[in-house]
Enzyme design. Structure first.
Site, PDB file in Angstrom:
ATOM      1  N   MET A  83       0.870  -1.191   0.000  1.00  0.00           N
ATOM      2  CA  MET A  83       0.000   0.000   0.000  1.00  0.00           C
ATOM      3  C   MET A  83       0.898   1.230   0.000  1.00  0.00           C
ATOM      4  O   MET A  83       1.965   1.224   0.608  1.00  0.00           O
ATOM      5  CB  MET A  83      -0.874  -0.004   1.252  1.00  0.00           C
ATOM      6  CG  MET A  83      -1.652   1.294   1.469  1.00  0.00           C
ATOM      7  SD  MET A  83      -2.781   1.202   2.873  1.00  0.00           S
ATOM      8  CE  MET A  83      -1.647   1.089   4.241  1.00  0.00           C
ATOM      9  N   ASP A  97       0.096   5.760  -0.996  1.00  0.00           N
ATOM     10  CA  ASP A  97      -0.645   6.977  -0.650  1.00  0.00           C
ATOM     11  C   ASP A  97      -2.127   6.749  -0.327  1.00  0.00           C
ATOM     12  O   ASP A  97      -2.798   5.972  -1.017  1.00  0.00           O
ATOM     13  CB  ASP A  97      -0.645   7.965  -1.812  1.00  0.00           C
ATOM     14  CG  ASP A  97       0.665   8.056  -2.553  1.00  0.00           C
ATOM     15  OD1 ASP A  97       1.661   7.488  -2.092  1.00  0.00           O
ATOM     16  OD2 ASP A  97       0.679   8.715  -3.600  1.00  0.00           O
ATOM     17  N   GLN A 157      -3.440   3.622  -2.660  1.00  0.00           N
ATOM     18  CA  GLN A 157      -2.597   3.034  -3.691  1.00  0.00           C
ATOM     19  C   GLN A 157      -2.254   1.617  -3.245  1.00  0.00           C
ATOM     20  O   GLN A 157      -1.706   1.409  -2.152  1.00  0.00           O
ATOM     21  CB  GLN A 157      -1.318   3.865  -3.854  1.00  0.00           C
ATOM     22  CG  GLN A 157      -1.564   5.291  -4.298  1.00  0.00           C
ATOM     23  CD  GLN A 157      -1.820   5.389  -5.784  1.00  0.00           C
ATOM     24  OE1 GLN A 157      -0.908   5.338  -6.575  1.00  0.00           O
ATOM     25  NE2 GLN A 157      -3.095   5.508  -6.166  1.00  0.00           N
ATOM     26  N   THR A 211      -2.460   8.593  -7.710  1.00  0.00           N
ATOM     27  CA  THR A 211      -3.136   9.297  -6.615  1.00  0.00           C
ATOM     28  C   THR A 211      -4.147  10.338  -7.084  1.00  0.00           C
ATOM     29  O   THR A 211      -3.972  10.974  -8.115  1.00  0.00           O
ATOM     30  CB  THR A 211      -2.054   9.874  -5.692  1.00  0.00           C
ATOM     31  OG1 THR A 211      -1.648   8.799  -4.853  1.00  0.00           O
ATOM     32  CG2 THR A 211      -2.538  11.010  -4.836  1.00  0.00           C
ATOM     33  N   ASP A 255      -1.315  13.986  -9.382  1.00  0.00           N
ATOM     34  CA  ASP A 255      -1.952  14.040  -8.066  1.00  0.00           C
ATOM     35  C   ASP A 255      -2.866  15.261  -7.892  1.00  0.00           C
ATOM     36  O   ASP A 255      -2.589  16.153  -7.072  1.00  0.00           O
ATOM     37  CB  ASP A 255      -0.895  13.981  -6.948  1.00  0.00           C
ATOM     38  CG  ASP A 255       0.108  12.857  -7.151  1.00  0.00           C
ATOM     39  OD1 ASP A 255      -0.269  11.839  -7.752  1.00  0.00           O
ATOM     40  OD2 ASP A 255       1.277  13.009  -6.733  1.00  0.00           O
TER      41      ASP A 255
END
Ligand code: DQQ
Length: 645
Positions: A129, A131, A147, A191, A255
């Site tokens: 895992m 963000d 993520q 993200t 992002d």
């Protein structure tokens, strides 16, 4: 003994007071050499990092803890890719290659690995895992996307994992929300952030890494808004909605933030990037419908020397209030926080400032403390943080990714990597006016079990005091310290860097967490007040991981910074201990340090808690309240049971 017998709990009355041991290999080294050694070690470490980044085909220099014990070392599997993952794909390093290439790794046991898994921090059942993504509150549920690599404990094949909670503490895993299945995100559903529209719709903007590894921004939305679990997501058929603009590198554009509404009713988002290789920037886009976007002139903000900005976060805080603000709030009594995750250093930096919605510009209150050169959100192992406005409780909640500091080889062996922090409530610190305050959400108190209090324990210079609290692996600790100065103090030049063994007149003092009874492994969380040449006192808040484990293949560091301690305040820390995670909040959350620790001895019942004072010129009076914390319920969503009802 230096304790005050009348106030000391009986379990401490006969506790042995042992001086905090120096690092055995450095015990008799005099200061000038220690300073030189510290500088030399830092230079070697920096060189090794540069070597790692610049010349990835070379084996990195071993930099720490080379005193491997034959009894605890073993040949390890070969390690064919020594470069950190992520860099080649256009993002910051995502995990640590082995320090020693393919030579040795610590002889971890399954018990050690299983102890490292946390009890009340959010982590997936298995695999990788990173963000936090698109957090939001909807129809009674908190949603966390993240993520996630469904196939392995290393970064790659990035999809969006999904979990829901009614209290931000107990979580239920849901099916994957989005997987890489279109040309515009086939190299990763990266993200993104959620925006709740006034008409009840939910907009999710995220970065896709395309079939050609170009970073584009995509739109997704829930398939069924009447589903409180928001299980199914639709990707907009005309994705991508934003491509890298002229002058921006294809792999430096990612992002998107939560959108905020301007007074004229249009929306803005900001996206991090880089200009001329070294200037960190955040671009601003305007939209009315989230399908067409217009790049605005100039940038929201730029800071030379800070490199690529990832995971920008931009939100208002109330100057006088204690509640959070919706992302669109602005006007009198409001400041704006701008946060960037620096790709070059893997640190989350923020600054407070003022946002001008007409010019689409943000200006820092103090240019000397600008984004990337001033405050960090967290001074420990922490990255890619993101906030959301919780309209349910009128507060702003901050999530952050806690990466591993062991090696990829070890992550693969244990089958998982990374944890999220406890969600933190964020407000403006109106006492200092210069920082935010971060504090674990109040819901964590529902995990509290037995508590133990210790009042005014006096800890003399060079002493360690055991705190007999039973289980010491899942704790919520409040500690306050007052000083009685026993000798004249002169200006000194100390900080966090020398760690807890570096003795100065007024510090260090604090807690030793996850320590075994012989103190062969320990993690000091401490204050170090230092007298300055201006005759004031400057205080450092630090976490020293250097003796947290005997394992050589773990990256260990001393973290910390200065923390404001106001005239009427005691030294205060709150520390959340959860196996391999320690989250430490100094002075009500003015500064926060998250540590990853991987002990080999100080695990299960052998993990203890101690007070220590390694100052030379003060007695420390400590008052503590300590709760043992229950584990959180974090499991797959029980669809079968719900269907049976
Ligand atoms: N993680 C994502 C990127 C982001 C980076 C990829 C930060 O979108 O820039 O997993 O850790």
């Amino acid at each position: 003994m230096d304790t005050n017998p009348s106030d000391t709990p009986s379990d401490l009355e006969h506790a042995p007071y042992t001086p905090l041991p120096d690092n055995p290999s450095q015990a008799r080294i005099r200061r000038p050499f220690k300073v030189f050694a510290a500088i030399f070690a830092s230079v070697i470490f920096l060189l090794s990092l540069v070597t790692l980044i610049i010349n990835q085909s070379q084996e990195p220099l071993p930099v720490q803890n080379q005193n491997r014990s034959p009894s605890t070392s073993r040949p390890t599997k070969s390690f064919s890719k020594p470069e950190p993952r992520g860099v080649a794909q256009g993002v910051s390093p995502k995990s640590n290659p082995s320090f020693f290439g393919d030579k040795v790794s610590y002889n971890w046991t399954n018990a050690m690995f299983s102890w490292q898994r946390t009890g009340y921090h959010f982590q997936p059942e298995k695999n990788w895992m990173n963000d936090p993504d698109g957090p939001l509150f909807y129809k009674g549920w908190y949603h966390l996307f993240y993520q996630y690599n469904p196939d392995s404990a290393t970064w790659g094949n990035i999809t969006w994992g999904h979990a829901v909670s009614t209290d931000l503490i107990h979580w239920l895993y849901l099916p994957l929300a989005m997987v890489p299945d279109h040309w515009y995100d086939i190299n990763g559903v990266w993200t993104g952030s959620a925006t709740l529209l006034p008409d009840g719709r939910i907009v999710m903007l995220y970065t896709g890494s395309t079939n050609e590894s170009v970073q584009v921004q995509n739109l997704a939305y829930p398939a069924n808004l009447s589903d409180p679990l928001l299980i199914d997501w639709i990707k907009y058929p005309n994705n991508p909605v934003i491509k890298p603009p002229k002058g921006i590198e294809a792999d430096e554009f990612r992002d998107p933030t939560t959108a905020w509404m301007e007074p004229n009713g249009t929306w803005r988002i900001t996206i991090g990037s880089r200009h001329k290789k070294t200037i960190g920037i955040s671009l601003v886009y305007q939209t009315s419908d989230f399908t067409t976007f217009k790049l605005m002139n100039g940038v929201l903000h730029a800071v030379p020397g800070t490199g690529m900005w990832e995971c920008v976060d931009f939100y208002p805080v109330s100057v006088n209030g204690s509640t959070g603000l919706d992302t669109s709030a602005n006007g009198p009594g409001t400041k704006h926080v701008l946060k960037a995750s620096l790709d070059d250093t893997k640190r989350d930096h923020y600054a407070l400032g003022v946002y001008d919605p007409v010019a689409d510009k943000w200006t820092p209150d103090n240019p000397k403390e600008d984004v990337g050169i001033g405050l960090q959100v967290d001074y420990g192992r922490y990255y890619a943080s993101k906030t959301f406005y919780d309209q349910n409780k009128r507060r702003r909640i901050l999530w952050g990714w806690i990466n591993e500091t062991d090696t990829e080889t070890d992550d693969l062996a244990k089958g998982w990597a990374s944890v999220q922090t406890i969600p933190r409530n964020v407000i403006f610190d109106n006492k200092t006016g210069t920082n935010i305050l971060q504090w674990p959400v109040e819901e964590i108190e529902s995990l509290r079990l037995r508590s133990t209090e210790f009042r005014e324990i006096v800890v003399g210079p060079g002493s360690v005091v055991p705190l007999d609290i039973g289980q010491a692996t899942q704790l919520d600790i409040f500690a306050e310290f007052e000083l009685e100065i026993t000798s004249e103090t002169k200006p000194e030049n100390y900080g966090c860097r020398g760690g807890a063994v570096d003795r100065s007149a007024l510090g260090p003092f604090g807690l030793l967490v996850i320590a075994d009874k012989t103190l062969s492994e320990l993690t000091p969380i401490f204050f170090r007040p230092v007298k300055t040449i201006e005759d004031t006192v400057k205080t450092y808040f630090c976490a020293d991981e250097t003796r947290s484990t005997k394992a050589p293949d773990v990256f260990k560091q001393v973290y910390g910074t200065t923390v404001p301690v106001l005239a009427d305040e005691k030294f205060q820390m709150r520390v959340l201990v959860d196996h391999s995670i320690v989250e430490s909040f100094g002075q009500g959350g003015r500064r926060v340090i998250t540590s990853r620790i991987y002990p080999t001895e100080a695990i299960f019942g052998n993990a203890k808690l101690f007070l220590f004072n390694n100052a030379t010129g003060v007695n420390v009076k400590a008052t503590l309240k300590i709760w043992e914390l229950n584990s959180a319920f974090i499991h797959p969503f029980p669809f079968d049971q719900i269907r049976m009802e």
